[in-house]
Design a protein around this motif. Structure first.
Motif, PDB file in Angstrom:
ATOM      1  N   GLU A  57       0.828  -1.207   0.000  1.00  0.00           N
ATOM      2  CA  GLU A  57       0.000   0.000   0.000  1.00  0.00           C
ATOM      3  C   GLU A  57       0.859   1.252   0.000  1.00  0.00           C
ATOM      4  O   GLU A  57       0.559   2.218  -0.683  1.00  0.00           O
ATOM      5  CB  GLU A  57      -0.925   0.002   1.215  1.00  0.00           C
ATOM      6  N   GLN A  58       1.937   1.230   0.758  1.00  0.00           N
ATOM      7  CA  GLN A  58       2.826   2.388   0.825  1.00  0.00           C
ATOM      8  C   GLN A  58       3.513   2.606  -0.519  1.00  0.00           C
ATOM      9  O   GLN A  58       3.633   3.741  -0.979  1.00  0.00           O
ATOM     10  CB  GLN A  58       3.855   2.187   1.926  1.00  0.00           C
ATOM     11  N   VAL A  59       3.941   1.531  -1.164  1.00  0.00           N
ATOM     12  CA  VAL A  59       4.569   1.647  -2.478  1.00  0.00           C
ATOM     13  C   VAL A  59       3.573   2.194  -3.490  1.00  0.00           C
ATOM     14  O   VAL A  59       3.899   3.064  -4.298  1.00  0.00           O
ATOM     15  CB  VAL A  59       5.131   0.281  -2.929  1.00  0.00           C
ATOM     16  N   SER A  60       2.343   1.722  -3.435  1.00  0.00           N
ATOM     17  CA  SER A  60       1.304   2.214  -4.336  1.00  0.00           C
ATOM     18  C   SER A  60       1.049   3.705  -4.106  1.00  0.00           C
ATOM     19  O   SER A  60       0.897   4.476  -5.059  1.00  0.00           O
ATOM     20  CB  SER A  60       0.029   1.420  -4.130  1.00  0.00           C
ATOM     21  N   HIS A  62       3.186   5.964  -2.893  1.00  0.00           N
ATOM     22  CA  HIS A  62       4.326   6.733  -3.395  1.00  0.00           C
ATOM     23  C   HIS A  62       4.368   6.741  -4.923  1.00  0.00           C
ATOM     24  O   HIS A  62       4.769   7.739  -5.529  1.00  0.00           O
ATOM     25  CB  HIS A  62       5.633   6.215  -2.802  1.00  0.00           C
ATOM     26  N   ASN A  63       3.964   5.651  -5.552  1.00  0.00           N
ATOM     27  CA  ASN A  63       3.909   5.622  -7.013  1.00  0.00           C
ATOM     28  C   ASN A  63       2.879   6.612  -7.543  1.00  0.00           C
ATOM     29  O   ASN A  63       3.096   7.262  -8.564  1.00  0.00           O
ATOM     30  CB  ASN A  63       3.603   4.218  -7.520  1.00  0.00           C
ATOM     31  N   ALA A  64       1.741   6.731  -6.861  1.00  0.00           N
ATOM     32  CA  ALA A  64       0.714   7.691  -7.280  1.00  0.00           C
ATOM     33  C   ALA A  64       1.233   9.122  -7.159  1.00  0.00           C
ATOM     34  O   ALA A  64       1.045   9.942  -8.063  1.00  0.00           O
ATOM     35  CB  ALA A  64      -0.548   7.516  -6.447  1.00  0.00           C
ATOM     36  N   TRP A  66       4.397  10.052  -7.171  1.00  0.00           N
ATOM     37  CA  TRP A  66       5.461  10.209  -8.161  1.00  0.00           C
ATOM     38  C   TRP A  66       4.872  10.468  -9.546  1.00  0.00           C
ATOM     39  O   TRP A  66       5.341  11.336 -10.287  1.00  0.00           O
ATOM     40  CB  TRP A  66       6.334   8.966  -8.178  1.00  0.00           C
ATOM     41  N   THR A  67       3.834   9.732  -9.917  1.00  0.00           N
ATOM     42  CA  THR A  67       3.205   9.897 -11.233  1.00  0.00           C
ATOM     43  C   THR A  67       2.632  11.293 -11.380  1.00  0.00           C
ATOM     44  O   THR A  67       2.812  11.940 -12.418  1.00  0.00           O
ATOM     45  CB  THR A  67       2.099   8.844 -11.423  1.00  0.00           C
ATOM     46  N   ARG A  68       1.960  11.785 -10.357  1.00  0.00           N
ATOM     47  CA  ARG A  68       1.373  13.124 -10.424  1.00  0.00           C
ATOM     48  C   ARG A  68       2.448  14.198 -10.534  1.00  0.00           C
ATOM     49  O   ARG A  68       2.313  15.147 -11.303  1.00  0.00           O
ATOM     50  CB  ARG A  68       0.496  13.368  -9.197  1.00  0.00           C
TER      51      ARG A  68
END
Length: 122
Positions: A57-60, A62-64, A66-68
């Motif tokens: 969940e934490q990786v998801s 941070h990925n969100a 990062w993408t934004r």
């Protein structure tokens, strides 16, 4: 630690073989190779273990984020002579206002702020 022990044992064996007049290859072939193979397999398997749910969940999250932030970064316009960046009106989404000129040292914080304003918090 175990690998260090194998390396130390190998070094001692090679030095002893050199002193005894034997070839280093003959001595190293007698070291416990299966133990090294097991260590390598365990080390490779360690990297393939699934992430616990909390970490996933934490990786998801941070990925969100990062993408934004990358979307904001991609829409920036840079003036290398002035060393500033700006975003024209509507660059991030329709109706989003233009930004003032942002000095180079403020760009990372501005990108984070604009990503939250344009796309919401993750």
């Amino acid at each position: 630690m175990i690998v260090g022990g194998y390396l130390a044992a190998g070094l001692v064996a090679v030095l002893a073989a050199d002193a005894a007049g034997l070839s280093a290859a003959a001595v190293l072939s007698g070291l416990p190779v299966p133990g090294v193979v097991v260590l390598v397999v365990l080390w490779l398997a360690r990297g393939r273990a699934p992430l616990p749910a909390a970490d996933a969940e934490q990786v998801s999250f941070h990925n969100a984020i990062w993408t934004r932030r990358m979307q904001v970064w991609e829409h920036a316009w840079f003036c290398s002579a002035c060393r500033v960046a700006f975003w024209p009106a509507g660059a991030l989404k329709a109706g989003f206002p233009a930004s003032p000129a942002v000095p180079a040292h403020e760009i990372p914080l501005t990108i984070a702020t604009m990503a939250e304003r344009a796309y919401g918090q993750a």
